[in-house]
Design a protein around this motif. Structure first.
Motif, short mmCIF file in Angstrom:
data_model
loop_
_atom_site.label_atom_id
_atom_site.label_comp_id
_atom_site.label_asym_id
_atom_site.label_seq_id
_atom_site.Cartn_x
_atom_site.Cartn_y
_atom_site.Cartn_z
N TYR A 1 0.79 -1.08 -0.27
CA TYR A 1 -0.07 0.21 0.04
C TYR A 1 1.06 1.31 0.16
O TYR A 1 1.88 1.26 0.62
CB TYR A 1 -0.84 0.20 1.23
CG TYR A 1 -1.93 -1.19 1.36
CD1 TYR A 1 -2.96 -1.41 0.42
CD2 TYR A 1 -1.61 -2.07 2.23
CE1 TYR A 1 -3.94 -2.26 0.46
CE2 TYR A 1 -2.61 -3.32 2.34
CZ TYR A 1 -3.54 -3.38 1.44
OH TYR A 1 -4.43 -4.33 1.68
N ILE A 2 0.58 2.41 -0.69
CA ILE A 2 0.82 3.63 -0.57
C ILE A 2 -0.31 4.38 -0.01
O ILE A 2 -1.43 4.41 -0.39
CB ILE A 2 1.05 4.03 -1.89
CG1 ILE A 2 2.28 3.28 -2.67
CG2 ILE A 2 1.51 5.71 -1.86
CD1 ILE A 2 2.33 3.37 -4.18
N VAL A 3 -0.17 4.84 1.07
CA VAL A 3 -1.17 5.66 1.99
C VAL A 3 -0.81 7.34 2.01
O VAL A 3 0.33 7.32 2.45
CB VAL A 3 -1.04 4.98 3.39
CG1 VAL A 3 -2.48 5.60 4.05
CG2 VAL A 3 -1.26 3.42 3.51
N ASN A 4 -1.73 8.00 1.82
CA ASN A 4 -1.32 9.42 2.06
C ASN A 4 -2.37 9.98 3.01
O ASN A 4 -3.23 9.61 3.41
CB ASN A 4 -1.95 10.13 0.74
CG ASN A 4 -1.32 9.59 -0.43
OD1 ASN A 4 -1.71 9.27 -1.79
ND2 ASN A 4 0.09 9.76 -0.49
N THR A 5 -1.52 10.77 3.93
CA THR A 5 -2.09 11.29 5.06
C THR A 5 -3.03 12.47 4.79
O THR A 5 -3.73 12.79 5.58
CB THR A 5 -0.94 11.78 6.23
OG1 THR A 5 -0.32 13.08 5.48
CG2 THR A 5 -0.22 10.90 6.68
N HIS A 6 -2.79 12.87 3.38
CA HIS A 6 -3.89 13.93 3.08
C HIS A 6 -3.31 14.10 1.55
O HIS A 6 -2.11 13.68 1.35
CB HIS A 6 -4.08 15.17 3.80
CG HIS A 6 -2.72 15.97 3.82
ND1 HIS A 6 -1.36 15.76 4.35
CD2 HIS A 6 -2.53 17.27 3.68
CE1 HIS A 6 -0.61 16.50 4.72
NE2 HIS A 6 -1.20 17.59 3.81
N THR A 7 -3.94 14.81 0.74
CA THR A 7 -3.54 14.64 -0.65
C THR A 7 -3.15 16.02 -1.03
O THR A 7 -2.93 16.33 -2.27
CB THR A 7 -4.61 14.19 -1.66
OG1 THR A 7 -5.88 15.29 -1.57
CG2 THR A 7 -5.01 12.78 -1.22
N HIS A 8 -2.51 16.91 -0.27
CA HIS A 8 -1.48 18.17 -0.88
C HIS A 8 -0.40 17.36 -1.57
O HIS A 8 0.10 16.36 -1.13
CB HIS A 8 -1.13 18.96 0.37
CG HIS A 8 -1.91 19.75 1.13
ND1 HIS A 8 -2.07 20.46 2.28
CD2 HIS A 8 -3.15 20.24 0.60
CE1 HIS A 8 -3.08 20.92 2.51
NE2 HIS A 8 -3.72 20.94 1.40
N TRP A 9 -0.09 18.32 -2.59
CA TRP A 9 0.81 17.80 -3.58
C TRP A 9 2.22 17.24 -3.03
O TRP A 9 2.67 16.18 -3.58
CB TRP A 9 1.17 18.62 -4.84
CG TRP A 9 2.04 19.79 -4.57
CD1 TRP A 9 1.72 21.03 -3.74
CD2 TRP A 9 3.51 19.50 -4.38
NE1 TRP A 9 2.93 21.76 -3.57
CE2 TRP A 9 4.14 20.99 -3.87
CE3 TRP A 9 4.57 18.74 -4.94
CZ2 TRP A 9 5.36 21.25 -3.66
CZ3 TRP A 9 5.85 19.08 -4.79
CH2 TRP A 9 6.38 20.32 -4.25
#
Ligand SMILES: [Zn+2]
Length: 204
Positions: free
Chosen positions: A51-59
């Motif tokens: 998995y690639i997990v983003n804590t939020h999607t700011h660039w």
């Protein structure tokens, strides 16, 4: 359990590799860039990135998603309010499994509507919600000081003093800390009413 903290790029971003030694499965959190360095460490630790997990999607937290997906075939996970491509959604109360290792997802909006924190084995990856000695800004589009108040004081602060804090940027005097230490030393976590906190966040 493996947790590796890598400072990547020019904006003090922290990327994390979380791995389960037994199954060899791993998640990479916020791959800003320097994918070769991330992959070197993944291979050194004999892990497979699921998995690639983003804590939020700011660039600056998602910039390496595509390249890392190409290299590993991993699934990209982020909160449904996030604005970039994802293979799956994760929301408050969900768990991401790496073998027997469980990563718990906490929805902590305030810096952005899609901000999440990831709790695994008493380690909390806080993205841009909480830094060492600071909290995330709420004046960007989608930011909300009232929601930040709830996320900091009703979600994160209640997790327990000994939980380790692993932030999304290296903005503090040290790269990681604990909730107990932050409650004592982080000026943004000083006791305030919601109204006081909203005024505090609006101060220049
Ligand atoms: Zn951000």
């Amino acid at each position: 359990m493996i947790i590796e903290q890598l400072k990547v790029g020019s904006l003090e971003n922290f990327c994390y590799i979380v791995g389960d030694e037994e199954s060899g499965q791993a998640a990479v959190v916020d791959p800003h860039g320097e994918i070769d360095r991330i992959m070197d460490l993944v291979e050194e630790r004999k892990l497979t990135v699921r998995y690639i997990v983003n804590t939020h999607t700011h660039w600056d937290h998602v910039a390496g998603n595509e390249m890392l997906k190409k290299r590993t075939g991993a699934s990209i996970l982020s909160h449904p309010r996030g604005g970039v491509y994802r293979d799956g959604e994760v929301d408050h109360g969900d768990t991401i499994s790496l073998g027997d290792l469980k990563i718990e997802v906490l929805h902590t909006p305030g810096h952005s509507p899609d901000s999440i924190c990831l709790l695994v084995d008493k380690k909390l990856m806080t993205g841009d919600t909480l830094f060492i000695g600071e909290c995330g800004r709420t004046d960007l589009p989608g930011g909300d000081s009232e929601k930040m108040f709830s996320s900091l004081f009703q979600v994160i602060s209640t997790l327990g003093e000994d939980i380790e804090v692993y932030p999304g940027h290296d903005y503090g005097p040290r790269p990681s800390s604990t909730i107990g230490y932050e409650r004592k030393h982080n000026y943004t976590l000083e006791p305030r009413t919601k109204q006081e906190f909203i005024r505090f966040m609006a101060e220049p």
